[in-house]
Motif scaffolding. Sequence first.
Motif, PDB file in Angstrom:
ATOM      1  N   PRO A   1       0.854  -1.185   0.000  1.00  0.00           N
ATOM      2  CA  PRO A   1       0.000   0.000   0.000  1.00  0.00           C
ATOM      3  C   PRO A   1       0.894   1.240   0.000  1.00  0.00           C
ATOM      4  CG  PRO A   1      -0.024  -1.043   2.150  1.00  0.00           C
ATOM      5  CD  PRO A   1       0.806  -1.901   1.258  1.00  0.00           C
ATOM      6  N   ALA A   2       0.810   2.023  -1.041  1.00  0.00           N
ATOM      7  CA  ALA A   2       1.717   3.173  -1.179  1.00  0.00           C
ATOM      8  C   ALA A   2       1.000   4.310  -1.900  1.00  0.00           C
ATOM      9  CB  ALA A   2       2.961   2.765  -1.963  1.00  0.00           C
ATOM     10  N   ALA A   3       1.587   5.483  -1.816  1.00  0.00           N
ATOM     11  CA  ALA A   3       1.076   6.643  -2.539  1.00  0.00           C
ATOM     12  C   ALA A   3       1.365   6.464  -4.029  1.00  0.00           C
ATOM     13  CB  ALA A   3       1.735   7.917  -2.028  1.00  0.00           C
ATOM     14  N   HIS A   4       0.397   6.815  -4.845  1.00  0.00           N
ATOM     15  CA  HIS A   4       0.540   6.750  -6.297  1.00  0.00           C
ATOM     16  C   HIS A   4       0.215   8.121  -6.875  1.00  0.00           C
ATOM     17  CE1 HIS A   4       0.334   2.479  -5.536  1.00  0.00           C
ATOM     18  NE2 HIS A   4       0.623   2.240  -6.808  1.00  0.00           N
ATOM     19  N   ARG A   5       1.062   8.573  -7.787  1.00  0.00           N
ATOM     20  CA  ARG A   5       0.837   9.850  -8.461  1.00  0.00           C
ATOM     21  C   ARG A   5      -0.043   9.599  -9.682  1.00  0.00           C
ATOM     22  NH1 ARG A   5       6.138  12.117  -9.700  1.00  0.00           N
ATOM     23  NH2 ARG A   5       6.032  10.810 -11.538  1.00  0.00           N
ATOM     24  N   LEU A   6      -1.160  10.275  -9.766  1.00  0.00           N
ATOM     25  CA  LEU A   6      -2.104  10.153 -10.876  1.00  0.00           C
ATOM     26  C   LEU A   6      -1.823  11.274 -11.874  1.00  0.00           C
ATOM     27  CD1 LEU A   6      -4.642   8.679 -11.942  1.00  0.00           C
ATOM     28  CD2 LEU A   6      -5.992  10.305 -10.617  1.00  0.00           C
ATOM     29  N   GLU A   7      -1.505  10.897 -13.127  1.00  0.00           N
ATOM     30  CA  GLU A   7      -1.132  11.890 -14.141  1.00  0.00           C
ATOM     31  C   GLU A   7      -1.969  11.737 -15.400  1.00  0.00           C
ATOM     32  OE1 GLU A   7       3.597  12.554 -13.387  1.00  0.00           O
ATOM     33  OE2 GLU A   7       3.002  11.068 -14.870  1.00  0.00           O
ATOM     34  N   GLU A   8      -2.165  12.852 -16.088  1.00  0.00           N
ATOM     35  CA  GLU A   8      -2.800  12.858 -17.402  1.00  0.00           C
ATOM     36  C   GLU A   8      -1.752  13.305 -18.414  1.00  0.00           C
ATOM     37  OE1 GLU A   8      -6.648  14.742 -19.675  1.00  0.00           O
ATOM     38  OE2 GLU A   8      -5.974  15.651 -17.817  1.00  0.00           O
ATOM     39  N   ILE A   9      -1.565  12.510 -19.456  1.00  0.00           N
ATOM     40  CA  ILE A   9      -0.602  12.828 -20.506  1.00  0.00           C
ATOM     41  C   ILE A   9      -1.390  13.200 -21.757  1.00  0.00           C
ATOM     42  CG2 ILE A   9       1.316  11.995 -21.891  1.00  0.00           C
ATOM     43  CD1 ILE A   9       1.767   9.924 -19.589  1.00  0.00           C
ATOM     44  N   THR A  10      -1.187  14.408 -22.251  1.00  0.00           N
ATOM     45  CA  THR A  10      -1.897  14.908 -23.414  1.00  0.00           C
ATOM     46  C   THR A  10      -0.904  15.165 -24.537  1.00  0.00           C
ATOM     47  OG1 THR A  10      -3.424  16.010 -21.904  1.00  0.00           O
ATOM     48  CG2 THR A  10      -3.504  16.689 -24.200  1.00  0.00           C
ATOM     49  N   ASN A  11      -1.192  14.649 -25.724  1.00  0.00           N
ATOM     50  CA  ASN A  11      -0.368  14.927 -26.904  1.00  0.00           C
ATOM     51  C   ASN A  11      -1.101  15.942 -27.768  1.00  0.00           C
ATOM     52  OD1 ASN A  11       1.820  13.191 -26.441  1.00  0.00           O
ATOM     53  ND2 ASN A  11       0.534  11.460 -27.004  1.00  0.00           N
TER      54      ASN A  11
ATOM     55  N   VAL B   1      -4.431  15.555 -29.836  1.00  0.00           N
ATOM     56  CA  VAL B   1      -4.529  14.394 -30.724  1.00  0.00           C
ATOM     57  C   VAL B   1      -4.544  13.084 -29.940  1.00  0.00           C
ATOM     58  CG1 VAL B   1      -3.533  15.497 -32.752  1.00  0.00           C
ATOM     59  CG2 VAL B   1      -2.035  14.374 -31.120  1.00  0.00           C
ATOM     60  N   GLY B   2      -4.232  13.109 -28.664  1.00  0.00           N
ATOM     61  CA  GLY B   2      -4.255  11.895 -27.855  1.00  0.00           C
ATOM     62  C   GLY B   2      -4.203  12.221 -26.382  1.00  0.00           C
ATOM     63  N   ARG B   3      -4.763  11.313 -25.594  1.00  0.00           N
ATOM     64  CA  ARG B   3      -4.796  11.530 -24.153  1.00  0.00           C
ATOM     65  C   ARG B   3      -4.731  10.169 -23.467  1.00  0.00           C
ATOM     66  NH1 ARG B   3      -9.177  15.492 -23.006  1.00  0.00           N
ATOM     67  NH2 ARG B   3      -7.487  16.936 -23.253  1.00  0.00           N
ATOM     68  N   GLN B   4      -3.926  10.070 -22.416  1.00  0.00           N
ATOM     69  CA  GLN B   4      -3.867   8.845 -21.618  1.00  0.00           C
ATOM     70  C   GLN B   4      -3.619   9.205 -20.164  1.00  0.00           C
ATOM     71  OE1 GLN B   4      -0.803   6.423 -23.294  1.00  0.00           O
ATOM     72  NE2 GLN B   4       0.853   7.567 -22.392  1.00  0.00           N
ATOM     73  N   TRP B   5      -3.958   8.273 -19.277  1.00  0.00           N
ATOM     74  CA  TRP B   5      -3.810   8.471 -17.854  1.00  0.00           C
ATOM     75  C   TRP B   5      -2.896   7.393 -17.295  1.00  0.00           C
ATOM     76  CZ3 TRP B   5      -8.115   9.062 -20.742  1.00  0.00           C
ATOM     77  CH2 TRP B   5      -8.718  10.311 -20.710  1.00  0.00           C
ATOM     78  N   THR B   6      -2.025   7.781 -16.371  1.00  0.00           N
ATOM     79  CA  THR B   6      -1.102   6.827 -15.745  1.00  0.00           C
ATOM     80  C   THR B   6      -1.114   7.020 -14.233  1.00  0.00           C
ATOM     81  OG1 THR B   6       0.812   8.298 -15.893  1.00  0.00           O
ATOM     82  CG2 THR B   6       0.459   6.798 -17.744  1.00  0.00           C
ATOM     83  N   MET B   7      -0.621   5.987 -13.560  1.00  0.00           N
ATOM     84  CA  MET B   7      -0.499   6.009 -12.118  1.00  0.00           C
ATOM     85  C   MET B   7       0.868   5.424 -11.786  1.00  0.00           C
ATOM     86  SD  MET B   7      -3.257   4.447  -9.443  1.00  0.00           S
ATOM     87  CE  MET B   7      -3.019   2.758  -9.914  1.00  0.00           C
ATOM     88  N   GLN B   8       1.687   6.151 -10.995  1.00  0.00           N
ATOM     89  CA  GLN B   8       3.041   5.704 -10.671  1.00  0.00           C
ATOM     90  C   GLN B   8       3.185   5.495  -9.173  1.00  0.00           C
ATOM     91  OE1 GLN B   8       6.254   8.358 -11.635  1.00  0.00           O
ATOM     92  NE2 GLN B   8       7.704   6.684 -11.733  1.00  0.00           N
TER      93      GLN B   8
END
Length: 84
Positions: A27-37, A49-56
């Motif tokens: 159980p840890a902190a995760h950074r939620l990011e949106e990547i937009t091209n 032209v593109g969009r994706q979401w990641t969690m680190q």
Amino acid sequence: MLLIFGTKGYREILGVVTVVCRYCGNPAAHRLEEITNKFTLFFIPLFTVGRQWTMQCAMCAAESRLDRREAEQLKTSATSPHLR
């Protein structure tokens, strides 16, 4: 006539959530990011032209992709990184 065009990626941190990591199982902190091209013309961003979401994961630095629905659900429970 010289025409300069291309794409450029932009990352935006949406928040920080605490969940169990898919990779390390902690159980840890995760950074939620949106990547937009964005399409650029003469280095000026014109449209998306593109969009994706990641969690680190903060523990093991593993990054996983999310779909829009998962990202929106996590975003509502996330703490804003700008409120520190």
